[in-house]
Design an enzyme around this catalytic site. Structure first.
Site, PDB file in Angstrom:
ATOM      1  N   ASP A 267       0.756  -1.097  -0.107  1.00 36.53           N
ATOM      2  CA  ASP A 267      -0.109   0.056   0.040  1.00 36.53           C
ATOM      3  C   ASP A 267       0.906   1.350  -0.001  1.00 36.53           C
ATOM      4  O   ASP A 267       2.122   1.146   0.339  1.00 36.53           O
ATOM      5  CB  ASP A 267      -0.886  -0.025   1.081  1.00 36.53           C
ATOM      6  CG  ASP A 267      -2.210   0.854   0.890  1.00 36.53           C
ATOM      7  OD1 ASP A 267      -2.203   1.622   0.039  1.00 36.53           O
ATOM      8  OD2 ASP A 267      -3.119   0.454   1.654  1.00 36.53           O
ATOM      9  N   GLU A 615     -17.161  10.063   4.270  1.00 37.61           N
ATOM     10  CA  GLU A 615     -16.777   8.759   4.442  1.00 37.61           C
ATOM     11  C   GLU A 615     -15.855   8.150   3.424  1.00 37.61           C
ATOM     12  O   GLU A 615     -16.210   8.620   2.156  1.00 37.61           O
ATOM     13  CB  GLU A 615     -17.798   7.705   4.628  1.00 37.61           C
ATOM     14  CG  GLU A 615     -18.695   7.806   3.559  1.00 37.61           C
ATOM     15  CD  GLU A 615     -19.855   6.389   3.884  1.00 37.61           C
ATOM     16  OE1 GLU A 615     -19.818   5.668   4.779  1.00 37.61           O
ATOM     17  OE2 GLU A 615     -20.858   6.236   3.117  1.00 37.61           O
TER      18      GLU A 615
END
Length: 864
Positions: A267, A615
């Site tokens: 990542d 979100e």
């Protein structure tokens, strides 16, 4: 660089005349070609090829390659593409065949755009290469997680089936000579928030049972059943080791146990976390060697620790042979895509631009959005609505919002249908009253003072633009702005008149003279870099790669002048730039005034919920109820809850359309609303799909892929990854359970017939369920099968092990057959410390949701 290009050109010309080097020979295997190429590389070149932005090597004819592209529900950060619903909405369809079709279309559009970019000499454009970091198959264990919208829900089996379809659609047929794209299963492993602690979190109390029954099954399925070509390791630590530095995860489980042969990518920034946050490495040199030795092959980074691998070799921390082993996987991936071969050999290179947002893909986007619609409540059958209504009110903060349809990690379609647009397609204009009504989160409205300010004697804000990021050189354009600023490059050809899409900057200047002493606020959303200075004091100076809302209060004194300067620059080439800006006085929302606007109107469609501005991934956001991309509670924001209660008090019939990527605690709304439709983030045709359901042109069939809890008090500690009390598998007191969704017709499920009631550990049984459509409308039911191992007090209450969508005409019946293979009875065995099928009694539940009242039971015996 020019000299290298000349040498590379001469080399390639010579080889065309005198033959190919082995790595250039498409008749050899990808592994043979990779090993030959590696033998010709310097150590520094090898390290560079292991970074996600792999620079070109002209002397060998190797082109630049970007490993980072996104295909979550269409091409991210690309204009005029097809945008499908967010994955959580697709999961609600329980239609893995349609999901395959969606991602087959997405990969076609990716290849078409890539092909065009290559022809235009733009093949290295960000987010447009042949490696896509999709799907996200983490388990949505907690509704507060902002990235849960990217997943396929809380259930390991549903996630597995959907994830397999995604990978197959993206990568193309398994027997194809070249892969259409390389898909990536992320984030390995045990990763689902919080966003604000993901770079430091250490998960050291996860039980082996939770690990193997909940967090790992989807990854195993994608590796062994879909042959996924990439796996992305996660940010956090698992048992004190960063996931990207965990030999146990990346070598023992992934490669040794499951047989994964391809590449692992980190990542972004995860390797730097080793020394910056986790403190398991002293510096970038040691972090790079630790990550590679553990099994990470490509680094997505900001600064690239992997660039220091040559120094790690010099220090004796890692050998060049070890680096060669990892680079082989990287280069095999590139050769398997055909990006180093002639287009004449690669069938995918012929996919034309005409497929992009084609009529077929538009129909597919609408069908996927329709299947995602999940009807949660329908008191007195208020739905479907009548077209003969004299007047209907469409209100709410999401009713006419295009961005809310698109979710996160999204592209930008040529046209986005809002819910208001969809309803306009059903009724004459005179029959619709529209008003935004209230804000998503704030029960205050802003009385704008933009028009009350001035600069150089002219009303409003003076805007000055440069076609560079540094506010320097020749001015590209001026503008005078008298209304709140709303500018974006999304779907546009320029930011403002004469201003480029990328790499520009703008300065906004105004003087405001206060008429009284009071507290004013700046309200803004932006993606890029923004600075606000008032009378020399800096109120904001922050980068944001997502357009999230900021609220900045400042006090003014009567009669005093305030010089306002706002500097904005598009610093991220891979993000669509945007700036929304307003400032002024806040006034409380008067709900009585809002109700008064609805005199004479009985039926109200209220479109609310939340949005991907609230979100999402690691967002610079802290407002009540939200933190860093996650939620701190799961209630509907108070501004909307108050409005819905006011509507109820006024005697209105209310249909609540909830847009969200996660479960909302809608307990009060079950009282204040007559109907509740969960619309997720429906993509470019989301608003049309909502209208089709509201007016009965489509009979809803969606089923919840997540539990809708009654309230926030039902949730435990967000950072506790124990599954106890979480999801339908370990709790049975939901407001709306997993697998639940209503229809406009009625389905009756009869007693199942089993092919066998006693089987061996390696046998498959067939469950045949009679389903009758006892209503007056054609409809679709999703038959669900759950399994529980009896006398297993530590195990799940039930766990999904099969499902099938069936379309049944009104008044007809159908026999629905679902196979349960040996893995359907596989659970973690504490004694053997592994997943296995053990002899004993198993309950098989079948029905229309995970709720016990919607299920029937059969008993299966598994023999020694």
């Amino acid at each position: 660089m020019k000299r290298g290009l000349i040498i590379g050109t001469i080399l390639l010309f010579s080889l065309n005349l005198f033959g190919q080097l082995p790595y250039q020979n498409p008749k050899l295997t990808s592994e043979e070609r990779a090993k030959d190429l590696i033998s010709r590389l310097s150590l520094q070149e090898k390290a560079a090829l292991m970074c996600d932005q792999s620079e070109a090597i002209p002397r060998l004819g190797i082109k630049k390659f970007n490993w980072w592209s996104e295909a979550l529900h269409g091409l991210a950060q690309s204009n005029d593409v097809t945008v499908f619903p967010e994955p959580i909405g697709m999961a609600a369809s329980f239609d893995d065949k349609l999901v395959y079709n969606v991602f087959d279309a997405v990969s076609d559009e990716f290849r078409a755009k890539y092909n065009q970019a290559r022809k235009n000499g733009e093949e290295n454009r960000a987010f447009l290469n042949l490696s896509v970091w999709t799907p996200n198959i983490n388990i949505f264990r907690d509704p507060r997680w902002g990235r849960g919208q990217e997943t396929y829900g809380e259930d390991p089996y549903l996630t597995s089936r959907m994830g397999i379809s995604v990978v197959n659609g993206l990568q193309g047929p398994s027997d194809s000579r070249y892969k259409k794209l390389l898909a990536c299963a992320k984030h390995f492993a045990v990763h689902s928030g919080p966003e604000w602690s993901r770079h430091t979190l250490n998960l050291n109390n996860i039980s082996p049972r939770d690990l193997w029954e909940t967090y790992l099954p989807a990854f195993k399925s994608l590796v062994q059943e879909a042959d996924v070509r990439e796996v992305m390791c996660a940010y956090q630590r698992l048992d004190d080791e960063p996931c990207c530095g965990s030999n146990r995860l990346l070598e023992k489980i992934l490669r040794d146990d499951w047989g994964f042969k391809y590449l692992v990518v980190s990542d972004c920034g995860a390797i730097a976390d080793f020394y910056n946050n986790h403190k398991v490495s002293s510096d970038d040199v040691h972090a790079a060697s630790k990550a590679v030795l553990a099994g990470t092959d490509v680094e997505c980074g900001f600064g690239y620790a992997f660039g220091k691998l040559p120094q790690a070799v010099q220090k004796g921390l890692i050998t060049e042979d070890e680096i060669n082993k990892h680079l082989t996987r990287v280069l095999v991936g590139r050769f398997d895509l055909g990006e180093m071969d002639s287009d004449s050999l690669v069938s995918w290179s012929k996919i034309p631009m005409s497929v992009v947002n084609s009529k077929d893909h538009q129909k597919l986007a609408l069908q996927m959005a329709q299947e995602s619609m999940t009807l949660l409540q329908n008191k007195n059958n208020i739905l479907p609505l009548s077209r003969s209504v004299k007047k209907i009110a469409v209100i709410g903060p999401n009713a006419d919002e295009k961005p809310v349809m698109l979710g996160n990690y999204n592209g930008y379609p040529a046209n986005t249908v809002t819910v208001l647009d969809g309803i306009k397609s059903k009724l004459p204009a005179g029959a619709i009253f529209y008003d935004k009504g209230c804000d998503i989160t704030e029960d205050m409205i802003t009385e704008s003072f933009v028009g009350n300010s001035s600069f150089d004697g002219k009303k409003g804000i003076k805007a000055t633009y440069w076609n560079n990021k540094d506010f320097k050189g020749d001015v590209a354009a001026h503008d005078q702005i008298t209304n709140p600023i709303q500018l974006t490059t999304a779907g546009q050809h320029q930011f403002s008149t004469g201003i480029n899409l990328k790499g520009f900057s703008g300065k906004y200047e105004a003087v405001y003279k206060a008429l009284r002493s009071e507290m004013l606020v700046f309200k803004l959303e932006y993606a890029g870099r923004c600075q606000i200075v008032v009378n020399g004091d800096t109120l904001l100076n922050k980068d944001s790669y997502q357009a999230v809302p900021f609220r900045i209060p400042f006090k003014v004194e009567s009669g005093k002048e305030y010089k306002i300067e706002i500097r904005y620059s598009a610093v991220f080439d891979w993000v669509n730039a945007s700036l929304k800006l307003n400032f002024g006085r806040e006034i409380p929302v008067n709900y009585d005034d809002l109700i008064n606007k609805l005199k004479g109107i009985d039926e109200v469609v209220f479109v609310g919920g939340i949005s991907s501005k609230l979100e999402g991934e690691e967002m610079p956001l802290e407002i009540p109820g939200f933190k860093g991309g996650d939620r701190t509670d799961i209630n509907l924001p108070a501004s909307q809850r108050k409005y819905l209660q006011a509507l109820k008090k006024a005697g209105k019939k209310v249909v609540f359309v909830n847009c969200s990527g996660s479960a909302i605690a809608l307990t009060p709304e079950t009282e204040s609303c007559d109907a509740i439709l969960q619309a997720w983030y429906g993509g470019q045709s989301g608003g049309q799909a909502v209208a089709d359901v509201l007016f009965g042109d489509y009979n809803p069939s969606g089923k919840l892929p997540v539990t809708f809890y009654k309230n926030s008090e039902q949730l435990g500690n967000f950072e506790d990854y124990s599954m106890k009390g979480r999801t339908y598998r370990f709790m049975n007191n939901a407001l709306f359970p997993f697998g639940y969704g209503l229809s406009y017709t009625t389905f009756n499920i009869g007693a199942a017939r089993l092919s066998k009631t006693a089987i061996g550990t390696n046998e498959t049984i067939q469950l045949t369920v009679p389903v009758t459509n006892a209503g007056l409308r054609d409809g679709v039911e999703v038959v669900q099968v759950y399994v529980r191992k009896m006398n297993d007090v530590e195990g799940p209450l039930k766990t999904l092990r099969g499902f099938k969508r069936v379309e049944i005409p009104a008044g007809k019946s159908q026999q629905v057959s679902i196979n349960l293979n040996p893995s359907s009875f596989e659970f973690f065995d504490l004694r053997q410390q592994k997943m296995t099928v053990t002899p004993g009694e198993y309950e098989v539940y079948y029905g229309s949701s995970s709720d016990s009242k919607d299920l029937k039971t059969a008993i299966i015996s598994i023999l020694q």
